[in-house]
Write a protein that holds these residues in place. Sequence first.
Motif, PDB file in Angstrom:
ATOM      1  N   UNK A  76      30.824  18.982 -50.641  1.00 18.50           N
ATOM      2  CA  UNK A  76      32.099  18.422 -50.198  1.00 18.50           C
ATOM      3  C   UNK A  76      32.916  17.997 -51.399  1.00 18.50           C
ATOM      4  N   UNK A  77      34.221  18.151 -51.256  1.00 15.78           N
ATOM      5  CA  UNK A  77      35.176  17.707 -52.273  1.00 15.78           C
ATOM      6  C   UNK A  77      36.354  17.066 -51.579  1.00 15.78           C
ATOM      7  N   UNK A  78      36.973  16.139 -52.265  1.00 14.66           N
ATOM      8  CA  UNK A  78      38.213  15.564 -51.764  1.00 14.66           C
ATOM      9  C   UNK A  78      39.381  16.288 -52.400  1.00 14.66           C
ATOM     10  N   UNK A  79      40.442  16.473 -51.623  1.00 18.16           N
ATOM     11  CA  UNK A  79      41.653  17.110 -52.121  1.00 18.16           C
ATOM     12  C   UNK A  79      42.851  16.366 -51.547  1.00 18.16           C
ATOM     13  N   UNK A  80      43.939  16.444 -52.271  1.00 14.36           N
ATOM     14  CA  UNK A  80      45.178  15.852 -51.784  1.00 14.36           C
ATOM     15  C   UNK A  80      46.086  16.976 -51.317  1.00 14.36           C
ATOM     16  N   UNK A  81      46.478  16.910 -50.042  1.00 12.38           N
ATOM     17  CA  UNK A  81      47.365  17.900 -49.457  1.00 12.38           C
ATOM     18  C   UNK A  81      48.553  17.173 -48.855  1.00 12.38           C
ATOM     19  N   UNK A  82      49.732  17.476 -49.363  1.00 10.22           N
ATOM     20  CA  UNK A  82      50.967  16.832 -48.892  1.00 10.22           C
ATOM     21  C   UNK A  82      50.849  15.310 -48.906  1.00 10.22           C
ATOM     22  N   UNK A  83      50.235  14.768 -49.943  1.00  6.20           N
ATOM     23  CA  UNK A  83      50.128  13.325 -50.094  1.00  6.20           C
ATOM     24  C   UNK A  83      48.985  12.674 -49.342  1.00  6.20           C
ATOM     25  N   UNK A  84      48.249  13.437 -48.558  1.00  2.89           N
ATOM     26  CA  UNK A  84      47.112  12.890 -47.803  1.00  2.89           C
ATOM     27  C   UNK A  84      45.806  13.364 -48.435  1.00  2.89           C
ATOM     28  N   UNK A  85      44.837  12.465 -48.513  1.00  5.66           N
ATOM     29  CA  UNK A  85      43.504  12.801 -49.026  1.00  5.66           C
ATOM     30  C   UNK A  85      42.683  13.372 -47.872  1.00  5.66           C
ATOM     31  N   UNK A  86      42.144  14.564 -48.087  1.00  4.15           N
ATOM     32  CA  UNK A  86      41.288  15.192 -47.085  1.00  4.15           C
ATOM     33  C   UNK A  86      39.967  15.563 -47.742  1.00  4.15           C
ATOM     34  N   UNK A  87      38.930  15.653 -46.924  1.00  3.74           N
ATOM     35  CA  UNK A  87      37.627  16.085 -47.429  1.00  3.74           C
ATOM     36  C   UNK A  87      37.398  17.521 -46.985  1.00  3.74           C
TER      37      UNK A  87
END
Length: 109
Positions: free
Chosen positions: A68-79
Amino acid sequence: MLSDEYIGHSGAAKLRHVIKQLGYNKDVDVEFATILAPLPDIRVKLDGQSFELDADDLIVCEHLTEHKRQAEINGSIVEITFKDALKPGDRVVIVSYFAGQQYVILDRI
């Protein structure tokens, strides 16, 4: 520069030759192998060898495992879960060190 003897060989053979020439270290060797069983009880068969390696012999790079990795998409943090783990039949490039006592699976080929 590859010598004429490697011109007709596969890309994998050429890659192995270049790595050995540019990154030669007498304590490290580059080898190719086939995955026989997936993690967590991974088993690997090295090309040209009669024995198999198991989980106790191997270190697997994270990108070859489910992780698993965290990413920022359109200002939101998603896993994000990456599920493309090694599976039987996958061909891999392996680095051996400590006189062949430890192996690191670097990537698929």
